[in-house]
Write a protein that holds these residues in place. Structure first.
Motif, short mmCIF file in Angstrom:
data_model
loop_
_atom_site.label_atom_id
_atom_site.label_comp_id
_atom_site.label_asym_id
_atom_site.label_seq_id
_atom_site.Cartn_x
_atom_site.Cartn_y
_atom_site.Cartn_z
N LEU A 115 33.61 41.86 34.61
CA LEU A 115 34.84 42.22 35.30
C LEU A 115 35.17 41.20 36.39
O LEU A 115 36.31 40.72 36.49
N CYS A 116 34.16 40.85 37.19
CA CYS A 116 34.37 39.84 38.25
C CYS A 116 34.75 38.49 37.65
O CYS A 116 35.64 37.81 38.14
N SER A 117 34.07 38.13 36.57
CA SER A 117 34.34 36.86 35.92
C SER A 117 35.76 36.82 35.36
O SER A 117 36.47 35.81 35.48
N GLY A 118 36.20 37.93 34.75
CA GLY A 118 37.56 37.99 34.22
C GLY A 118 38.61 37.85 35.30
O GLY A 118 39.62 37.16 35.12
N LEU A 119 38.38 38.50 36.44
CA LEU A 119 39.33 38.41 37.57
C LEU A 119 39.39 36.98 38.10
O LEU A 119 40.48 36.45 38.38
N LEU A 120 38.24 36.33 38.24
CA LEU A 120 38.22 34.96 38.76
C LEU A 120 38.82 33.97 37.76
O LEU A 120 39.48 33.02 38.15
N PHE A 166 37.48 27.59 44.87
CA PHE A 166 36.82 28.89 45.11
C PHE A 166 36.76 29.71 43.82
O PHE A 166 35.71 30.28 43.48
N CYS A 167 37.87 29.78 43.10
CA CYS A 167 37.91 30.56 41.85
C CYS A 167 36.93 30.00 40.82
O CYS A 167 36.21 30.76 40.16
N LEU A 168 36.90 28.68 40.67
CA LEU A 168 36.02 28.07 39.68
C LEU A 168 34.55 28.25 40.05
O LEU A 168 33.72 28.57 39.19
N VAL A 188 31.78 30.35 37.85
CA VAL A 188 30.49 29.82 37.43
C VAL A 188 29.36 30.76 37.84
O VAL A 188 28.45 31.06 37.06
N TYR A 189 29.43 31.24 39.08
CA TYR A 189 28.36 32.13 39.58
C TYR A 189 28.30 33.43 38.79
O TYR A 189 27.21 33.92 38.43
N THR A 190 29.45 34.03 38.49
CA THR A 190 29.46 35.30 37.75
C THR A 190 28.93 35.12 36.32
O THR A 190 28.23 35.99 35.81
N LEU A 191 29.24 33.98 35.70
CA LEU A 191 28.70 33.74 34.35
C LEU A 191 27.20 33.50 34.39
O LEU A 191 26.47 33.90 33.49
N PHE A 192 26.74 32.82 35.44
CA PHE A 192 25.29 32.65 35.62
C PHE A 192 24.60 34.01 35.74
O PHE A 192 23.57 34.27 35.10
N ARG A 193 25.19 34.91 36.54
CA ARG A 193 24.62 36.24 36.71
C ARG A 193 24.70 37.04 35.40
O ARG A 193 23.79 37.81 35.07
#
Length: 465
Positions: A199-204, A158-160, A164-169
């Motif tokens: 921020l979301c990417s850093g948390l994940l 789930f985290c990975l 990936v999704y947050t970096l895509f965005r």
């Protein structure tokens, strides 16, 4: 010419499209949840955590009963990454230590993984492709198999996937006009608009690193991603600085969230342990004479190897085990190509024995027997379709899918270096389903077009007759 009526009509179209996407997302999540509940209540009913799951279970119970992050008695440990035991302890706290509720938490998390893949597909491809991809993810054995098993696989997956999704965005944000729009907002709103995905990417990323020690490799992956975006000139020159700024924010958030745990480990051992120990034991089990015996390439430690969860295991033992493995590699250069090839081959086997998996714990159940049959029937086609999907998307989407390719390649590399196993393939299964969904839609479209062409030819022949 612009007028109020055209504005309202365009706005209503947006609302209709978004409502349809929301409805499709709900369908995907509900389907995923129902499949996982069926799996847990049939195959995984009365499941008891053993092996690594038993260790996580012990730590969680000790956190609640003794206030101690320990495996054996009151001996604090640095052998396991902390996030999953802490989450497990929280679930046990609200459920009176019921294992079933931990499985139900994983069922919800697995549904969340399917949702993320659906939204990624919806951002890239058509709504139908996204729905197909989401439903494939919801029903694919490779994604729900670990949701009834209290290892860390489901959490890390789930985290990975979210990472990936947050970096895509984030990449899409840097490419589009949203960047200029965000800069024109008020101060707080501008900060959130510019940095929400970082921020979301850093948390994940922090969550992934605190779930598995090898999560730290993702720091290298994100830097490689940003470097390629700049070198390949995918981003304009003036936007590259913004990208690196966001990458630095992601890495800083992740490291700052992990540092308190690293400090705790230092106070406990008086040595640097970023997340957890165990690398030496893994390497010793991978590189020794045992792994050359059939079945080749699987983890098989020599007799007398110290287990990193033992109370007596120290960092000196970890370093000694690492040195032993490296010495074996240096003395067997002729064996390495075959061994690494075996690691790669084993990674793609439809099923390899996993200690304490519910279907292994209760193999006599009809549901478990059905699952043993279903796994290869689903897995092999998914692999073939994923490969086809990679080929189909390479020309038109390779820039936007760059982070997906890098995560898949880094995971394959880790499996080759360490050891290939179905369990360590789990984290990229959602990304494989993403490509498989594209391939299914393209094949379906070709069949539809072929059918239309046949009907048109038949109509022409009838007219001529």
């Amino acid at each position: 010419m612009w007028n109020k009526g055209s504005f309202l009509s365009s706005k209503s179209v947006v609302v209709i499209v978004s409502s349809k996407r929301l409805l499709a997302a709900i369908v995907v999540f509900v389907c995923a949840l129902l499949v996982r509940l069926l799996y847990i209540l049939t195959v995984g009913l009365h499941y008891k955590p053993i092996f690594d799951a038993g260790i996580y279970d012990d730590i969680a119970r000790n956190l609640l009963s003794k206030g101690c992050y320990c495996v054996h008695g009151y001996h604090s440990t640095v052998s396991r990454a902390p996030l999953w035991p802490w989450i497990l302890a929280l679930v046990y706290y609200v459920s009176d230590k019921q294992v079933l509720f931990a499985q139900l938490f994983y069922a919800l998390l697995g549904g969340g993984t399917c949702l993320v893949i659906y939204f990624l597909a919806a951002s890239l491809f058509t709504k139908i492709t996204a729905l197909i991809t989401g439903l494939m993810a919801a029903t694919y054995t490779g994604l729900f198999l670990y949701d009834g098993w209290l290892y860390s696989e489901a959490l890390y997956t789930f985290c990975l996937t979210g990472f990936v999704y947050t970096l895509f965005r984030l990449q899409r944000f840097c490419l589009t006009r949203d960047l200029e729009t965000a800069r024109k907002r008020a101060v707080f709103s501008r900060i959130m608009a510019l940095n929400r995905w970082s921020l979301c990417s850093g948390l994940l990323l922090a969550a992934a690193m605190l779930t598995r020690p090898n999560g730290v490799i993702l720091l290298v992956v994100i830097c490689a991603w940003a470097f390629i975006l700049c070198v390949a000139r995918i981003l304009k020159r003036e936007r590259r600085g913004i990208l690196w700024q966001q990458v630095i924010i992601v890495c800083c958030i992740a490291v700052l969230l992990v540092v308190p745990w690293t400090y705790r480990n230092y106070r406990l051992t008086q040595q640097f342990v970023f997340v957890a120990t165990g690398l030496g034991e893994v390497l010793t089990g991978v590189y020794n004479d045992n792994v050359l015996q059939p079945p080749q390439g699987f983890w098989s430690p020599p007799k007398g190897t110290k287990i990193h969860d033992e109370v007596s295991y120290t960092l000196a033992d970890d370093k000694q085990s690492t040195s032993q493995a490296l010495a074996w590699i240096a003395s067997h250069p002729d064996k390495m190509p075959l061994l690494l090839a075996r690691h790669f081959e084993n990674m793609w086997q439809p099923y390899t024995y996993s200690h304490g998996l519910p279907m292994e714990e209760f193999p006599q159940r009809l549901s478990a027997k059905i699952l043993f049959i279903l796994i290869p029937l689903q897995t092999i086609p998914i692999f073939a379709l994923a490969m086809l999907g990679c080929i189909i998307t390479w020309r038109g989407y390779r820039k936007e899918l760059l982070i997906v390719y890098l995560v898949i390649l880094s995971t394959i590399g880790q499996n080759v270096i360490f050891y290939g196993d179905m369990r360590f393939r789990a984290s990229i299964e959602p990304l494989l389903v993403l490509f498989a969904g594209v391939a299914v839609w393209r094949i379906g479209l070709m069949c539809i077009n072929a059918g239309k062409l046949r009907r048109e030819k038949r109509g022409l022949l009838l007219d001529q007759a």
